[in-house]
Write a protein that holds these residues in place. Sequence first.
Motif, PDB file in Angstrom:
ATOM      1  N   UNK A  90       0.845  -0.983   0.062  1.00 45.18           N
ATOM      2  CA  UNK A  90       0.096  -0.521  -0.037  1.00 45.18           C
ATOM      3  C   UNK A  90       1.418   1.250   0.159  1.00 45.18           C
ATOM      4  N   UNK A  91       0.426   2.064  -0.627  1.00 43.98           N
ATOM      5  CA  UNK A  91       1.177   3.459  -0.692  1.00 43.98           C
ATOM      6  C   UNK A  91       0.441   4.265  -0.281  1.00 43.98           C
ATOM      7  N   UNK A  92       1.237   4.387   1.275  1.00 43.15           N
ATOM      8  CA  UNK A  92       0.674   5.600   1.963  1.00 43.15           C
ATOM      9  C   UNK A  92       2.036   6.629   2.040  1.00 43.15           C
ATOM     10  N   UNK A  93       1.025   8.300   1.997  1.00 47.11           N
ATOM     11  CA  UNK A  93       1.979   8.205   2.481  1.00 47.11           C
ATOM     12  C   UNK A  93       2.056  10.158   1.013  1.00 47.11           C
ATOM     13  N   UNK A  94       2.554  10.786   1.326  1.00 46.02           N
ATOM     14  CA  UNK A  94       2.204  12.309   0.829  1.00 46.02           C
ATOM     15  C   UNK A  94       2.841  12.899  -1.005  1.00 46.02           C
ATOM     16  N   UNK A  95       4.037  11.338  -0.943  1.00 44.46           N
ATOM     17  CA  UNK A  95       4.255  11.784  -2.517  1.00 44.46           C
ATOM     18  C   UNK A  95       4.972  10.294  -2.908  1.00 44.46           C
ATOM     19  N   UNK A  96       4.412  10.035  -4.258  1.00 44.68           N
ATOM     20  CA  UNK A  96       5.145   9.528  -5.018  1.00 44.68           C
ATOM     21  C   UNK A  96       6.468   9.476  -5.578  1.00 44.68           C
ATOM     22  N   UNK A  97       7.750   8.590  -6.280  1.00 41.91           N
ATOM     23  CA  UNK A  97       8.322   9.102  -6.588  1.00 41.91           C
ATOM     24  C   UNK A  97       8.642   7.868  -8.068  1.00 41.91           C
ATOM     25  N   UNK A  98       9.175   7.452  -8.815  1.00 38.65           N
ATOM     26  CA  UNK A  98       9.057   7.262 -10.184  1.00 38.65           C
ATOM     27  C   UNK A  98      10.506   7.154 -10.957  1.00 38.65           C
ATOM     28  N   UNK A  99      11.030   5.755 -10.987  1.00 38.40           N
ATOM     29  CA  UNK A  99      12.057   5.341 -12.231  1.00 38.40           C
ATOM     30  C   UNK A  99      11.336   4.297 -13.206  1.00 38.40           C
ATOM     31  N   UNK A 100      11.662   4.989 -14.622  1.00 35.02           N
ATOM     32  CA  UNK A 100      11.196   4.551 -15.713  1.00 35.02           C
ATOM     33  C   UNK A 100      12.419   4.148 -16.648  1.00 35.02           C
ATOM     34  N   UNK A 101      12.391   3.369 -17.160  1.00 34.78           N
ATOM     35  CA  UNK A 101      13.494   2.920 -18.030  1.00 34.78           C
ATOM     36  C   UNK A 101      13.537   2.284 -18.851  1.00 34.78           C
ATOM     37  N   UNK A 102      14.617   2.384 -20.098  1.00 39.68           N
ATOM     38  CA  UNK A 102      14.599   1.334 -21.387  1.00 39.68           C
ATOM     39  C   UNK A 102      14.604   0.177 -20.857  1.00 39.68           C
ATOM     40  N   UNK A 103      14.452  -1.177 -21.227  1.00 41.57           N
ATOM     41  CA  UNK A 103      15.092  -2.733 -21.004  1.00 41.57           C
ATOM     42  C   UNK A 103      15.541  -3.159 -22.718  1.00 41.57           C
ATOM     43  N   UNK A 104      14.677  -2.997 -23.249  1.00 41.44           N
ATOM     44  CA  UNK A 104      15.097  -3.451 -24.820  1.00 41.44           C
ATOM     45  C   UNK A 104      14.201  -2.749 -25.656  1.00 41.44           C
TER      46      UNK A 104
END
Length: 137
Positions: A90-104
């Motif tokens: 569960x995402x409890x909190x005030x902010x989300x942080x995301x990392x997106x990356x290419x696999x192929x």
Amino acid sequence: MEPKIEQKLRKRLNINPYVNYLGIELLKIEDGYVEAKMPLTDEQKQYSGVSHGGILAALADTIAGSAAYTLTPPEMDVLTAEMKISYLRAAWGNALYAKGYSVKSGRRLHFCECEIYCDEKLVAKASGTFCVVEPQV
């Protein structure tokens, strides 16, 4: 990365009404890699105060797709063809942080992943296939 690609990505996200509604802010853009943060508001949470899964999916789609976009020629566009997300806690909190990356990454398809954190804990991981297409507008 070509400056033209970064400028086009930033512009594309800045004029996207849903991205603006979510408050997604790009923190880092590199070839095949994007980091972002997003505030969690009460409207994005379920009755118990945990963030809604659809919000996590929207963030993952945006950031994984942005990672694909960084490896796409500037005259082309990217659309999501398929996406899967696993909710890990569960995402409890005030902010989300995301990392997106290419696999192929290829000429016509990109396979990318996105990790989403809340209070430094991994809350979701997504993977998606993104198609390289002619601009729709």
